[in-house]
Design a protein around this motif. Structure first.
Motif, short mmCIF file in Angstrom:
data_model
loop_
_atom_site.label_atom_id
_atom_site.label_comp_id
_atom_site.label_asym_id
_atom_site.label_seq_id
_atom_site.Cartn_x
_atom_site.Cartn_y
_atom_site.Cartn_z
N LEU A 19 0.84 -1.19 0.00
CA LEU A 19 0.00 0.00 0.00
C LEU A 19 0.88 1.24 0.00
CD1 LEU A 19 -0.97 -2.14 2.49
CD2 LEU A 19 -3.04 -0.78 2.23
N LYS A 34 0.59 11.53 3.54
CA LYS A 34 0.39 12.23 4.81
C LYS A 34 0.71 13.71 4.67
CE LYS A 34 1.76 12.41 9.65
NZ LYS A 34 1.83 13.88 9.56
N ALA A 42 0.29 17.58 10.21
CA ALA A 42 -0.73 17.65 11.25
C ALA A 42 -1.96 16.80 10.94
CB ALA A 42 -1.16 19.10 11.51
N GLU A 43 -1.83 15.87 10.02
CA GLU A 43 -2.92 14.94 9.74
C GLU A 43 -2.39 13.51 9.80
OE1 GLU A 43 -5.29 17.83 6.56
OE2 GLU A 43 -4.96 15.71 6.12
N GLY A 44 -3.31 12.57 9.92
CA GLY A 44 -2.90 11.18 9.86
C GLY A 44 -2.70 10.73 8.43
N PRO A 45 -1.97 9.64 8.23
CA PRO A 45 -1.80 9.11 6.87
C PRO A 45 -3.14 8.69 6.29
CG PRO A 45 -0.24 8.11 8.41
CD PRO A 45 -1.23 8.86 9.23
N GLY A 47 -6.20 8.02 12.57
CA GLY A 47 -6.61 9.25 13.22
C GLY A 47 -5.60 10.35 12.94
N PHE A 59 -0.08 7.62 16.47
CA PHE A 59 -1.28 7.45 15.64
C PHE A 59 -2.03 6.20 16.04
CE2 PHE A 59 -0.95 10.80 12.62
CZ PHE A 59 0.40 11.01 12.40
N TYR A 118 0.49 5.23 1.36
CA TYR A 118 -0.26 6.20 2.12
C TYR A 118 0.36 7.57 1.89
CZ TYR A 118 -3.00 2.94 4.99
OH TYR A 118 -3.90 1.99 5.44
N LYS A 167 -0.92 -5.65 10.86
CA LYS A 167 0.51 -5.42 10.85
C LYS A 167 1.06 -4.77 9.58
CE LYS A 167 3.44 -7.90 12.94
NZ LYS A 167 4.33 -8.95 13.48
N LEU A 168 0.51 -3.63 9.27
CA LEU A 168 1.13 -2.84 8.22
C LEU A 168 2.56 -2.51 8.65
CD1 LEU A 168 -1.79 -0.39 7.54
CD2 LEU A 168 -0.68 -1.71 5.76
N VAL A 169 3.52 -2.84 7.80
CA VAL A 169 4.91 -2.50 8.06
C VAL A 169 5.27 -1.35 7.13
CG1 VAL A 169 7.29 -3.31 8.10
CG2 VAL A 169 5.42 -4.89 8.66
N PHE A 170 5.63 -0.23 7.73
CA PHE A 170 5.84 0.99 6.96
C PHE A 170 7.31 1.27 6.71
CE2 PHE A 170 1.82 3.22 6.53
CZ PHE A 170 1.01 2.60 7.47
N GLY A 171 7.56 1.95 5.60
CA GLY A 171 8.87 2.54 5.37
C GLY A 171 8.96 3.87 6.10
N ALA A 172 10.11 4.51 5.99
CA ALA A 172 10.37 5.75 6.72
C ALA A 172 9.73 6.96 6.05
CB ALA A 172 11.87 5.98 6.89
N PHE A 174 4.24 7.24 2.32
CA PHE A 174 4.72 6.04 3.01
C PHE A 174 4.36 4.81 2.20
CE2 PHE A 174 6.16 7.69 7.01
CZ PHE A 174 5.40 8.82 7.26
N PHE A 184 -4.95 6.47 3.05
CA PHE A 184 -4.69 5.46 2.04
C PHE A 184 -4.77 6.05 0.64
CE2 PHE A 184 -4.68 1.54 -0.11
CZ PHE A 184 -5.71 1.54 -1.03
#
Lengths: 114, 112
Positions: free
Chosen positions: A34, A38, A41-44, B104, B91, A36, A101-106, A89, A46
């Motif tokens: 996936l 961002k 001041a907001e959440g990521p 969120g 988050f 995302y 368990k989304l594993v995110f990059g930096a 991301f 999709f």
């Protein structure tokens, strides 16, 4: 040990041109990927996803390409717009763990200049 | 408009104090995640729950962090005692098994 790597901390692109954001992963059990976006001041939120059974998924200006043999995926934005400026991301989900368990990059900061 | 709600949005506290962050997942979502965003690590998974049961909290420092879901409409992340290195944006996200996670707006924690 980062299993999902975004090696470019930032990218600057001219409005109207193509933005290409890259992501590499090391875990061969990752089955779903996936992107995302961002804003500050907001959440990521999709953006787009791709299953490992595909090599391309397109949604409007956004296309994600997956190269399983290279364990590499990329997000193409064409044409880039100033509103696309954000942190992007890449994320991956292991096989049989959809919704988990989304594993995110930096993350990669994209700046689109007008 | 369904969304994940986090409170507080900002928290400044002194080192050693207890911090509690709250999250209201989207109604009907049965999976809840806690992530921490730092400059170096990006988004780190701290813990996640399915149907209120903790499935994985291996990303969380156990000595000072705890995560719970007292009911289906509330998830909490607690830090006691807090330390300056805990300063980050936390988050909460929720989802269903076959969908992407919805995030969120985050709690920006500053420990001085």
């Amino acid at each position: 040990d980062q299993q999902v790597k975004q090696n470019s901390p930032s990218l600057s692109v001219q409005e109207g041109r193509i933005s290409i954001l890259n992501c590499d992963y090391t875990n061969s059990m990752f089955d779903y990927f996936l992107w995302y976006k961002k804003y500050p001041a907001e959440g990521p939120t999709f953006l787009i996803s791709i299953s490992s059974i595909k090599d391309k998924n397109e949604d409007g200006r956004f296309t994600v390409f997956l190269n399983k043999s290279a364990k590499h995926l990329s997000l193409h934005i064409v044409p880039s717009q100033p509103g696309d400026s954000a942190v992007y991301f890449c994320a991956a989900i292991p096989l049989m763990e959809y919704g988990n368990k989304l594993v995110f990059g930096a993350g990669t900061i994209l700046r689109v200049k007008s | 408009d369904a969304r994940v709600t986090q409170t507080p949005r900002h928290k400044v506290t002194e080192m050693g104090q207890e911090v509690t962050m709250r999250c209201q997942p989207i109604l009907g979502h049965n999976t809840v995640f806690w992530y921490r965003q730092t400059m170096m690590q990006g988004l780190e998974l701290l813990a996640y729950f399915r149907n209120r049961a903790p499935l994985d909290d291996s990303g969380m420092p156990k000595d000072r962090f705890s995560a719970e879901m007292p009911d289906a409409t509330l998830a909490t992340l607690k830090i006691q005692p807090s330390e300056p290195r805990d300063s980050a944006v936390y988050f909460c996200a929720s989802g269903l098994r076959d969908t992407e996670a919805f995030f969120g707006q985050g709690t920006r924690l500053t420990v001085v």
